[in-house]
Each structure stands twice: as structure tokens, then as C-alpha cells.
Design a protein around this motif. Structure first.
Motif, PDB file in Angstrom:
ATOM      1  N   LEU A   1      52.002  34.394  42.695  1.00  0.00           N
ATOM      2  CA  LEU A   1      51.526  35.764  42.482  1.00  0.00           C
ATOM      3  C   LEU A   1      52.657  36.734  42.788  1.00  0.00           C
ATOM      4  O   LEU A   1      53.425  36.533  43.735  1.00  0.00           O
ATOM      5  N   ASP A   2      52.794  37.762  41.988  1.00  0.00           N
ATOM      6  CA  ASP A   2      53.719  38.871  42.250  1.00  0.00           C
ATOM      7  C   ASP A   2      52.862  40.119  42.363  1.00  0.00           C
ATOM      8  O   ASP A   2      52.454  40.705  41.356  1.00  0.00           O
ATOM      9  N   ARG A   3      52.570  40.524  43.606  1.00  0.00           N
ATOM     10  CA  ARG A   3      51.650  41.646  43.808  1.00  0.00           C
ATOM     11  C   ARG A   3      52.263  42.978  43.408  1.00  0.00           C
ATOM     12  O   ARG A   3      51.556  43.880  42.952  1.00  0.00           O
TER      13      ARG A   3
ATOM     14  N   ASP B   1      45.272  44.358  36.408  1.00  0.00           N
ATOM     15  CA  ASP B   1      45.060  45.563  37.207  1.00  0.00           C
ATOM     16  C   ASP B   1      44.123  45.271  38.373  1.00  0.00           C
ATOM     17  O   ASP B   1      44.311  45.787  39.470  1.00  0.00           O
ATOM     18  N   THR B   2      43.110  44.454  38.090  1.00  0.00           N
ATOM     19  CA  THR B   2      42.221  43.945  39.136  1.00  0.00           C
ATOM     20  C   THR B   2      42.188  42.431  39.021  1.00  0.00           C
ATOM     21  O   THR B   2      41.986  41.889  37.929  1.00  0.00           O
ATOM     22  N   LEU B   3      42.386  41.766  40.150  1.00  0.00           N
ATOM     23  CA  LEU B   3      42.427  40.303  40.177  1.00  0.00           C
ATOM     24  C   LEU B   3      41.303  39.780  41.062  1.00  0.00           C
ATOM     25  O   LEU B   3      41.068  40.307  42.156  1.00  0.00           O
ATOM     26  N   VAL B   4      40.614  38.744  40.589  1.00  0.00           N
ATOM     27  CA  VAL B   4      39.583  38.070  41.372  1.00  0.00           C
ATOM     28  C   VAL B   4      39.967  36.606  41.494  1.00  0.00           C
ATOM     29  O   VAL B   4      40.106  35.905  40.488  1.00  0.00           O
ATOM     30  N   ILE B   5      40.153  36.138  42.725  1.00  0.00           N
ATOM     31  CA  ILE B   5      40.521  34.741  42.974  1.00  0.00           C
ATOM     32  C   ILE B   5      39.260  33.976  43.358  1.00  0.00           C
ATOM     33  O   ILE B   5      38.599  34.305  44.337  1.00  0.00           O
TER      34      ILE B   5
ATOM     35  N   ASP C   1      45.563  43.584  50.032  1.00  0.00           N
ATOM     36  CA  ASP C   1      45.718  44.134  48.684  1.00  0.00           C
ATOM     37  C   ASP C   1      44.342  44.526  48.156  1.00  0.00           C
ATOM     38  O   ASP C   1      43.520  43.663  47.832  1.00  0.00           O
ATOM     39  N   PRO C   2      44.060  45.829  48.051  1.00  0.00           N
ATOM     40  CA  PRO C   2      42.730  46.266  47.601  1.00  0.00           C
ATOM     41  C   PRO C   2      42.444  45.956  46.138  1.00  0.00           C
ATOM     42  O   PRO C   2      41.285  46.027  45.717  1.00  0.00           O
ATOM     43  N   ASP C   3      43.469  45.621  45.355  1.00  0.00           N
ATOM     44  CA  ASP C   3      43.259  45.300  43.941  1.00  0.00           C
ATOM     45  C   ASP C   3      42.954  43.820  43.718  1.00  0.00           C
ATOM     46  O   ASP C   3      42.793  43.385  42.574  1.00  0.00           O
ATOM     47  N   ILE C   4      42.893  43.062  44.803  1.00  0.00           N
ATOM     48  CA  ILE C   4      42.621  41.621  44.689  1.00  0.00           C
ATOM     49  C   ILE C   4      41.360  41.291  45.487  1.00  0.00           C
ATOM     50  O   ILE C   4      41.289  41.545  46.686  1.00  0.00           O
TER      51      ILE C   4
ATOM     52  N   GLY D   1      36.230  55.452  39.641  1.00  0.00           N
ATOM     53  CA  GLY D   1      36.927  56.148  40.705  1.00  0.00           C
ATOM     54  C   GLY D   1      36.140  56.235  41.994  1.00  0.00           C
ATOM     55  O   GLY D   1      36.465  57.054  42.864  1.00  0.00           O
ATOM     56  N   GLU D   2      35.122  55.391  42.166  1.00  0.00           N
ATOM     57  CA  GLU D   2      34.285  55.417  43.362  1.00  0.00           C
ATOM     58  C   GLU D   2      34.756  54.393  44.386  1.00  0.00           C
ATOM     59  O   GLU D   2      35.368  53.373  44.036  1.00  0.00           O
ATOM     60  N   ALA D   3      34.464  54.631  45.658  1.00  0.00           N
ATOM     61  CA  ALA D   3      34.884  53.737  46.740  1.00  0.00           C
ATOM     62  C   ALA D   3      34.058  52.454  46.719  1.00  0.00           C
ATOM     63  O   ALA D   3      32.874  52.466  46.353  1.00  0.00           O
ATOM     64  N   PRO D   4      34.662  51.331  47.125  1.00  0.00           N
ATOM     65  CA  PRO D   4      33.923  50.057  47.141  1.00  0.00           C
ATOM     66  C   PRO D   4      32.878  50.020  48.246  1.00  0.00           C
ATOM     67  O   PRO D   4      33.004  50.694  49.268  1.00  0.00           O
ATOM     68  N   GLU D   5      31.846  49.215  48.029  1.00  0.00           N
ATOM     69  CA  GLU D   5      30.764  49.058  48.994  1.00  0.00           C
ATOM     70  C   GLU D   5      30.881  47.704  49.699  1.00  0.00           C
ATOM     71  O   GLU D   5      31.436  46.751  49.142  1.00  0.00           O
ATOM     72  N   PRO D   6      30.360  47.584  50.916  1.00  0.00           N
ATOM     73  CA  PRO D   6      30.385  46.286  51.605  1.00  0.00           C
ATOM     74  C   PRO D   6      29.395  45.311  50.978  1.00  0.00           C
ATOM     75  O   PRO D   6      28.367  45.706  50.436  1.00  0.00           O
TER      76      PRO D   6
END
Length: 445
Positions: free
Chosen positions: A94-96, A123-127, A317-320, A362-367
Motif C-alpha cells: 500500500l502507498d498511502r 479515494d476510499t479503501l476498505v480492507i 488513516d481516515p480514508d481506510i 461531507g458529513e462526519a463518520p458515525e461510530p
């Protein structure tokens, strides 16, 4: 390393899901049906195999009571039907900073290259690459035991089982001690389900003309567990019920027993005893795949899993995002983590789907909020045991027998519905019911 060409829909948010297991494939399908179909995002699924099988079915594949071809799902077809792209390849890095997933080359059975090593931008990655077997450093496990983490491993065990029975039928010498013995190390859900399924499947196999084999005399199943009882994740009463049923079938249950090594002759126990066994299955534990330590500094937690925030974003990394068995997701209770269950992966996939939509707005993530619906363990056609959580105002309801079996089967139908919808799931179920009447009850080749 080349980069896969970008589809015509340039400028779209690129979502890459690595891993096509229960959580990853459900997520890619739902992202494709919602965002991909409407041209709001470019969705890509990456997997090192070409087809998907629901992991809780692997014990049936290993026993030969389920034909993989009737239940496998081709990733290319699913991608075509549900508006996402499928890439064949294995995650190697991975190259973040550049937001690039590195994929290794793939090869066929003859060693010829199928796909080159390449890169997939995101742009968004899900592992969601699942887990691998944890042998805890036990000598001989890699050489002499078969894990049940993949379809290929389940098929391999089934071939060895078939070959062992045919060999015993045709050899000139008498069947020797341990020749048709199966030792299953680890009595969680997989090991316990396999023991029950093997009892039925081996007797059906022998019934197809292998008359030299006496199932009661020559076939022996041993279930070994280091914990004080089998199915330690279930209530003690259900563990005892499962033990009683297995022992009634003739399965030897050895709880509170540790394994020191696996050899060509069988299983060496910590107390010095040797259990002669030609076939050994290791289902004693899982951990995160080793590649997780090579993902450009992403933090690892216990059992080599990716550390994640309550939102399921990785800590660095918030995008992963990370979901399923490869993620150390905090669970209920102090210091607890979610168990590696299909229901957890299903709920996490639904959560990440919502968070990706919020991100695009553009909204904040939820738990993430996990709801434990309990556990069900199938004992083949003999019974099913489990506990349903939250049924009686927060209390648990222990279930056994036919009702529990119906509940267990419904879990698979829910997974199929998430991938295909109700109509196709119903049609496929009817089709399998009809074809099963004209086929052997156990795999014979």
C-alpha cells in the motif's frame, strides 16, 4: 508496476474493497447497486480468487456433503450484475501518500502468469481480507494438518478423505490402526460442525459400495479442545448438549487437552500420548494475514489484526476502513473485541456503506454499533444448538433442534439475499432442492 486503466467515468470518487468474503462482497454489491449504478462513485472489488463461497459452508465442503459448484459465486458475474468492477489480484502492499493499492501477479496451475503485478488507485479503501490460520507455533501443523480457511483447503481435505477410503477398500493388507482416523484440533464452531458432518458423510460414502470398510470399527473421529469444554463461546448448557450428541454418535471428545505437535503418524498430545490419525484438521485459531504488517505503517492490534477506531476507520488513516476478521474491532465490555463471525462482517459492511455515503456528502463518520444476535452451531442433520440474544428484553434464549436448524439455514439465506435479492435467492433454493433428488448425497470424486 502498471496501473489499471481508469474506466470512462473519470472524476468519480474511487472506492476500492479488497477482499470478497462475506463482508467485502456484500459491501461491494450494495455500493455498486446504490452509488455505482447511479454514477456517483466508481466501485472496485479486488480478490485473489475468482469466486466466493460463504465461509460457514466450508465444513460441509470438507465432508463432501455440499457441492461447491452449486454455491460458488463468480466475482466477474456479480460485478456485471451489480455495477462494480472486479480485479483479480492479491494485496501485497500500500502507498498511502499516493493512495494506491499494490497487487501482486497471479499465476495458473502450470505456473504461467495470468495477470501482472499492478496498482489500483483509490479515494476510499476498505480492507476486508479475512483471517488466516493461527497454529501458535505448534510443530508439524503446516506440514501435516489441513486448515479450513479457504475453499481450496476444504476441497483438499475432501480429496484426501475420499482417497483414504478408496485406498482402504482396494489395498491388499488389512486396514491398519489410524488409517481412517480423523483428528480435529479446535472445538469451536468449525471443528464441532465438521465432526458432526463427517460422521454422517463418511457413512454415506461407505454405503456407495465400499463394503470392506466397517464404519463402526474402522472410522474414528476425535475432537480435541484445549479449553475445558467444546464450544467455549456458547453457554455451558449448549456445550454439554453438543458434547452428549457427539459422544452418542461415537465421536471421541477430548476437552482440556493440549496438542504439542502434529506428525505424519498423527497428533502428539502434551501429556505424551500419540493419537494415530492419517487425517488431521487444524481449526484451533485465526490471526490476521501477514500482509497486514506491510501496509505502509497501518497500526496492528492483537492477533496481527488492523487496529480500527469506533467508526471502523483505521487508526492512522481516515480514508481506510477495515472490516471482518482482519479488523480488531472493539466489542462490548472493557478491552473486548468482536469475534470472527459472519454476522459481525455483515453488520460492519452495512455500517461502512452508510459512512461512505456520509463521506460523499461531507458529513462526519458515525461510530459502529454492534448487535449480538447470538450464535448457532450446526451439528449436521442431527441437530443445531445456539443462543439468540436480545429476544427476551435483553436476555438470551437458548435454542436446540429443528427450530435452531431453521434459524441456522436462514443465516445463509440472508447472505444470499444481500447479494442477489429475494427473488433470485428463492429461485436458486428451489432449483437446488430439485437437483439434489437426482444426485448422490455425498461427493464421490
Amino acid at each position: 508496476m502498471p496501473t489499471d486503466p481508469t474506466p470512462p467515468a473519470t472524476g468519480l470518487h474511487r472506492i476500492v474493497v479488497v477482499g470478497g468474503g462475506a463482508g467485502g462482497l456484500e459491501l461491494a454489491t450494495r455500493l455498486g447497486d446504490t452509488l455505482g449504478r447511479r454514477g456517483r462513485a466508481q466501485v472496485t472489488l479486488v480478490d485473489r480468487t475468482r469466486s466466493h463461497l460463504w465461509k460457514p459452508l466450508l465444513h460441509e465442503v470438507a465432508a463432501g456433503s455440499l457441492d461447491v459448484d452449486d454455491h460458488e459465486l463468480d466475482y466477474l458475474a456479480q460485478a456485471h450484475w451489480h455495477h462494480f468492477t472486479y480485479r483479480y489480484g492479491e494485496l501485497i502492499g500500500l502507498d498511502r501518500a499516493a493512495k494506491i493499492v499494490k497487487l501482486g501477479p497471479t499465476f495458473d496451475e502450470d505456473g504461467r502468469q495470468v495477470t501482472p503485478g499492478r496498482e489500483e488507485p483509490y479515494d476510499t479503501l476498505v480492507i476486508a481480507i479475512g483471517s488466516t490460520t493461527n497454529d501458535f507455533g505448534t510443530p508439524g501443523v503446516r506440514d501435516h494438518a489441513i486448515p479450513l480457511e479457504t475453499t481450496d483447503q476444504a476441497r483438499r481435505f475432501n480429496r484426501r478423505l475420499l482417497n483414504a477410503c478408496i485406498r482402504a477398500q482396494t489395498q491388499a493388507e488389512p486396514i491398519r490402526p489410524g488409517q481412517l482416523h480423523v483428528a480435529i484440533i479446535g472445538a469451536g464452531a468449525t471443528g464441532t460442525e465438521l465432526a458432526a458432518e463427517l460422521h454422517r458423510a463418511t457413512r454415506q460414502l461407505v454405503a456407495y459400495g465400499l463394503d470392506r470398510i466397517d464404519p463402526e470399527r474402522d472410522l474414528r473421529l476425535t475432537l480435541i479442545e484445549a479449553a475445558p469444554r467444546i464450544l467455549p463461546a456458547l453457554p455451558e448448557r449448549l456445550s454439554e448438549a453438543a458434547t452428549k450428541l457427539l459422544e452418542g454418535l461415537g465421536v471421541t471428545v477430548m476437552a482440556g487437552t493440549r496438542v504439542s505437535a502434529v506428525t505424519a503418524e498423527g497428533v502428539q498430545l502434551a501429556d505424551g500420548r500419540l493419537l494415530e490419525s492419517e487425517l488431521v484438521v487444524w481449526s484451533a485459531g485465526v490471526k490476521g494475514p501477514s500482509v497486514l504488517a506491510q501496509l505502509d505503517g497501518l497500526e496492528l492490534a492483537r492477533m496481527q489484526q488492523l487496529a480500527v477506531l469506533p467508526t471502523l476507520q483505521t487508526t492512522r488513516d481516515p480514508d481506510i476502513f477495515a472490516i471482518g476478521d482482519c479488523a480488531a474491532c472493539p466489542g462490548p465490555g472493557p478491552g473486548g473485541f468482536l469475534p470472527p463471525r459472519a454476522q459481525a462482517a455483515h453488520q460492519q459492511a452495512s455500517h461502512v456503506l452508510r459512512q461512505v455515503r456520509r463521506k460523499l456528502k461531507g458529513e462526519a463518520p458515525e461510530p459502529f454499533q454492534y448487535r449480538d444476535f447470538g450464535s448457532l452451531v450446526s451439528l449436521g442433520h442431527y441437530s443445531t444448538v445456539g443462543s439468540l440474544m436480545g429476544v427476551l428484553v435483553g436476555k438470551s434464549l437458548m435454542v436446540e433442534g429443528y427450530f435452531a436448524r431453521l434459524m441456522y439455514r436462514s443465516l445463509y439465506k440472508m447472505h444470499q439475499r444481500a447479494l442477489h435479492g429475494w427473488a433470485k435467492t428463492a429461485l436458486a433454493s428451489v432449483g437446488r432442492m430439485l437437483t439434489q433428488r437426482t444426485e448422490p448425497r455425498v461427493k464421490l470424486h
